[in-house]
Design a protein around this motif. Structure first.
Motif, short mmCIF file in Angstrom:
data_model
loop_
_atom_site.label_atom_id
_atom_site.label_comp_id
_atom_site.label_asym_id
_atom_site.label_seq_id
_atom_site.Cartn_x
_atom_site.Cartn_y
_atom_site.Cartn_z
N ASN A 118 1.85 -5.84 14.45
CA ASN A 118 3.59 -5.96 13.97
C ASN A 118 5.08 -4.75 14.94
OD1 ASN A 118 6.57 -6.31 13.02
ND2 ASN A 118 5.21 -7.40 11.22
N PRO A 119 5.35 -4.56 16.19
CA PRO A 119 6.20 -3.17 15.85
C PRO A 119 6.90 -2.26 14.60
CG PRO A 119 6.55 -5.12 17.54
CD PRO A 119 5.75 -5.70 16.34
N VAL A 120 7.18 -3.86 14.14
CA VAL A 120 7.86 -3.13 13.21
C VAL A 120 7.72 -2.27 12.00
CG1 VAL A 120 9.56 -4.11 11.26
CG2 VAL A 120 9.83 -5.34 13.32
N ASN A 121 6.63 -2.66 11.82
CA ASN A 121 5.73 -1.58 10.77
C ASN A 121 4.27 -0.85 11.12
OD1 ASN A 121 3.80 -3.87 11.02
ND2 ASN A 121 5.28 -4.81 8.45
N GLY A 122 3.47 -1.57 12.27
CA GLY A 122 2.26 -1.47 12.90
C GLY A 122 1.05 -1.49 12.52
N GLU A 123 1.47 -2.91 12.08
CA GLU A 123 0.33 -3.30 10.91
C GLU A 123 -0.55 -4.70 11.95
OE1 GLU A 123 -0.62 -3.43 7.99
OE2 GLU A 123 0.88 -1.97 7.29
N SER A 124 -0.96 -5.37 11.61
CA SER A 124 -1.59 -5.94 12.66
C SER A 124 -1.28 -7.38 12.80
CB SER A 124 -3.39 -6.47 11.78
OG SER A 124 -3.09 -7.69 11.18
N ALA A 125 -1.46 -7.92 13.69
CA ALA A 125 -1.18 -8.99 13.99
C ALA A 125 -1.34 -10.42 13.11
CB ALA A 125 -2.26 -9.99 15.08
N TRP A 126 -2.14 -10.13 12.54
CA TRP A 126 -2.02 -11.34 10.92
C TRP A 126 -1.12 -11.04 9.27
CZ3 TRP A 126 -5.90 -10.15 13.75
CH2 TRP A 126 -6.73 -10.94 14.80
N ASP A 127 -0.05 -9.49 10.55
CA ASP A 127 0.90 -9.00 9.06
C ASP A 127 2.49 -10.75 8.87
OD1 ASP A 127 2.09 -7.20 7.26
OD2 ASP A 127 4.07 -7.88 9.26
N SER A 170 9.92 -10.08 11.58
CA SER A 170 10.03 -8.86 12.24
C SER A 170 10.55 -9.55 13.78
CB SER A 170 8.57 -8.97 12.06
OG SER A 170 7.94 -8.72 11.19
N VAL A 171 10.22 -10.97 14.53
CA VAL A 171 11.27 -10.97 15.59
C VAL A 171 12.47 -10.71 15.06
CG1 VAL A 171 11.76 -13.40 17.02
CG2 VAL A 171 9.01 -13.18 15.96
N LYS A 172 13.61 -11.22 14.68
CA LYS A 172 14.91 -10.67 14.35
C LYS A 172 15.21 -9.45 14.48
CE LYS A 172 19.09 -11.23 12.07
NZ LYS A 172 19.30 -11.83 10.83
N GLN A 173 13.68 -8.74 14.56
CA GLN A 173 14.01 -6.76 14.70
C GLN A 173 13.60 -6.44 15.65
OE1 GLN A 173 13.73 -4.17 11.09
NE2 GLN A 173 12.72 -6.29 10.12
N ILE A 174 12.92 -6.90 16.42
CA ILE A 174 12.40 -6.81 18.72
C ILE A 174 13.20 -7.08 18.74
CG2 ILE A 174 10.57 -6.41 17.16
CD1 ILE A 174 9.49 -8.37 18.55
N LEU A 175 14.10 -8.16 19.27
CA LEU A 175 15.31 -8.75 19.76
C LEU A 175 16.27 -7.78 19.97
CD1 LEU A 175 15.27 -12.26 18.57
CD2 LEU A 175 13.99 -11.70 20.71
N PRO A 176 16.37 -7.80 21.25
CA PRO A 176 17.57 -7.16 21.54
C PRO A 176 18.92 -7.31 20.75
CG PRO A 176 17.47 -8.46 23.74
CD PRO A 176 16.66 -8.89 22.74
N LYS A 183 10.72 0.23 20.32
CA LYS A 183 9.53 -0.22 20.41
C LYS A 183 8.48 -1.86 21.02
CE LYS A 183 7.17 1.83 17.61
NZ LYS A 183 6.37 3.24 18.31
N TYR A 184 9.39 -2.54 20.68
CA TYR A 184 8.88 -3.18 21.85
C TYR A 184 8.54 -3.08 23.32
CZ TYR A 184 7.87 -8.12 23.36
OH TYR A 184 6.95 -9.46 23.22
N ASN A 185 9.80 -2.64 24.10
CA ASN A 185 10.18 -2.67 25.04
C ASN A 185 8.70 -1.42 25.21
OD1 ASN A 185 12.02 -3.82 25.45
ND2 ASN A 185 13.26 -2.47 25.50
N ASP A 186 8.31 -0.67 24.51
CA ASP A 186 7.48 0.15 24.74
C ASP A 186 5.89 -0.41 24.83
OD1 ASP A 186 9.13 2.21 24.91
OD2 ASP A 186 8.33 2.91 22.91
N TYR A 187 6.13 -1.42 23.88
CA TYR A 187 4.61 -2.24 24.21
C TYR A 187 4.42 -3.19 25.56
CZ TYR A 187 3.70 -2.03 18.90
OH TYR A 187 3.76 -1.58 17.30
#
Length: 367
Positions: free
Chosen positions: A123-132, A137-143, A150-154
């Motif tokens: 999770n790009p928002v908090n560094g937790e696993s996919a099962w977080d 979270s999705v809203k926070q990684i959109l433009p 952080k999501y662009n880094d991913y």
């Protein structure tokens, strides 16, 4: 499933399909997509997750897979996962080094096999696993979101890895990329309960546009993959659009009640294949299996009869963990289902990697 025993008929059908161009795709990716369309309903390809990375009591050995040890052939479809690549690790969440993964992907392609990659992303928002299950979270990684950078880094890390998947002559290996899977469930941070349909669609479109257009990855095909399909409306409510999807699939596991499993599979397959046909997409069972395979006749008496009448291109069994003794989904030579699996391999409509060459999977698309 219609069985075509005369290979020439299949090749002729493929040649017709291969004339259809696939916009924005490399010749190899277009050829793969068109070939998958042409074989659906005639042949069923068998896939296995991490097939050549590890298996029962072994890991990272050359020229080995549990499926090959059991049948003499590799699976036709090789499943991989790039979870943890996005945070700069050297190995994925199942301890497969990305260096080994690259080598095995190239080897599979050069033998004629197909590679598909899922992404259990941190999770790009908090560094937790996919099962977080942190909401929004999705809203926070959109433009415009706080963690969009952080999501662009991913995505940049994924793109760098994907660009290394090339043969010695520089051919970019076609990859079926399957991000944000099982989104109709609520166990991943991109799941149904944690983002709106519009946010999920926006995430999917942004990801495809970034990788395909900004990073120039024309060798990627994109697979949209839900959990159990309850209805057409439910399956499509988060669908990002035909321009952003090449393959439509779902994940479904046998959890002990075989009758319930076949009922769920039949319902999902009927809905999926109807939608895929209407939209000219490839249909696939992107994950399935029966952990430990307690029924020694499961492949020929449960799995194949459930699938055979539906036009799906492949079915992918989940992994045989080397470090979890009871976590495996494909037989190994000493397993009680090994002979049944060999009978499954011999079915005329089933294809493993050694049966792909006549299907011309990677024949370049003609201009």
């Amino acid at each position: 499933m219609r069985i075509v025993k005369q290979t020439g008929i299949l090749i002729a059908a493929f040649c017709l399909v291969s004339q259809v161009s696939v916009a924005g795709r490399s010749p190899e990716a277009a050829a793969l997509l068109n070939a998958l369309k042409s074989i659906s309903g005639q042949y069923l390809l068998l896939g296995h997750q991490d097939a050549t990375a590890y298996g029962i009591d072994w890991a990272a050995e050359p020229d080995r897979s549990d499926i090959k040890s059991t049948t003499g052939a590799y699976p036709a479809v090789h499943g991989w996962d790039v979870g943890h690549l996005e945070i700069g690790r050297n190995a994925n969440l199942d301890n497969v080094s990305f260096s080994l993964m690259r080598d095995r992907i190239i080897e599979a392609y050069e033998r004629g096999g197909i590679n598909t990659i899922s992404w259990h992303s941190t999770n790009p928002v908090n560094g937790e696993s996919a099962w977080d299950t942190t909401r929004n979270s999705v809203k926070q990684i959109l433009p415009g979101g706080k963690h969009h950078g952080k999501y662009n880094d991913y995505l940049n890390r994924l793109a760098r890895f994907f660009k290394t998947l090339k043969t010695n002559d520089g051919t970019a290996i076609p990859i079926i990329f399957r991000p944000f899977h099982e989104h109709t469930g609520s166990w991943f941070w991109w799941g149904e309960a944690f983002c709106t349909p519009q946010e999920y669609q926006a995430l999917w479109r942004y990801t495809v546009d970034y990788l395909r257009d900004k990073k120039g990855l024309a060798n990627l095909l994109f697979a949209y993959s839900s959990s159990t399909i309850e209805s057409e409306a439910h399956y499509l409510v988060r669908y990002p659009g035909d321009d952003y999807v090449d393959i439509m699939g779902f994940d479904e596991y046998c959890m002990g009640d075989e009758q319930a499993y076949t009922a769920r599979m039949a319902k999902s397959l009927a809905i999926l294949t109807a939608i895929a046909a209407e939209r000219d997409k490839v249909a696939a069972i992107t994950e399935t299996g029966y952990e430990q395979i307690p029924n020694p006749h499961w492949f020929t008496q449960v799995l194949y009869p459930t699938i055979k009448d539906y036009p799906v291109a492949w079915v992918l069994l989940w992994r045989n963990a080397f470090n979890r003794p009871n976590h495996f989904y494909a037989p190994y030579p000493a397993h009680s289902a090994a002979e049944d699996f060999r009978n499954f391999y011999r079915l005329p409509a089933v294809r493993f990697e050694d049966g792909l060459a006549p299907l011309h999977i990677y024949q370049p698309t003609k201009p």
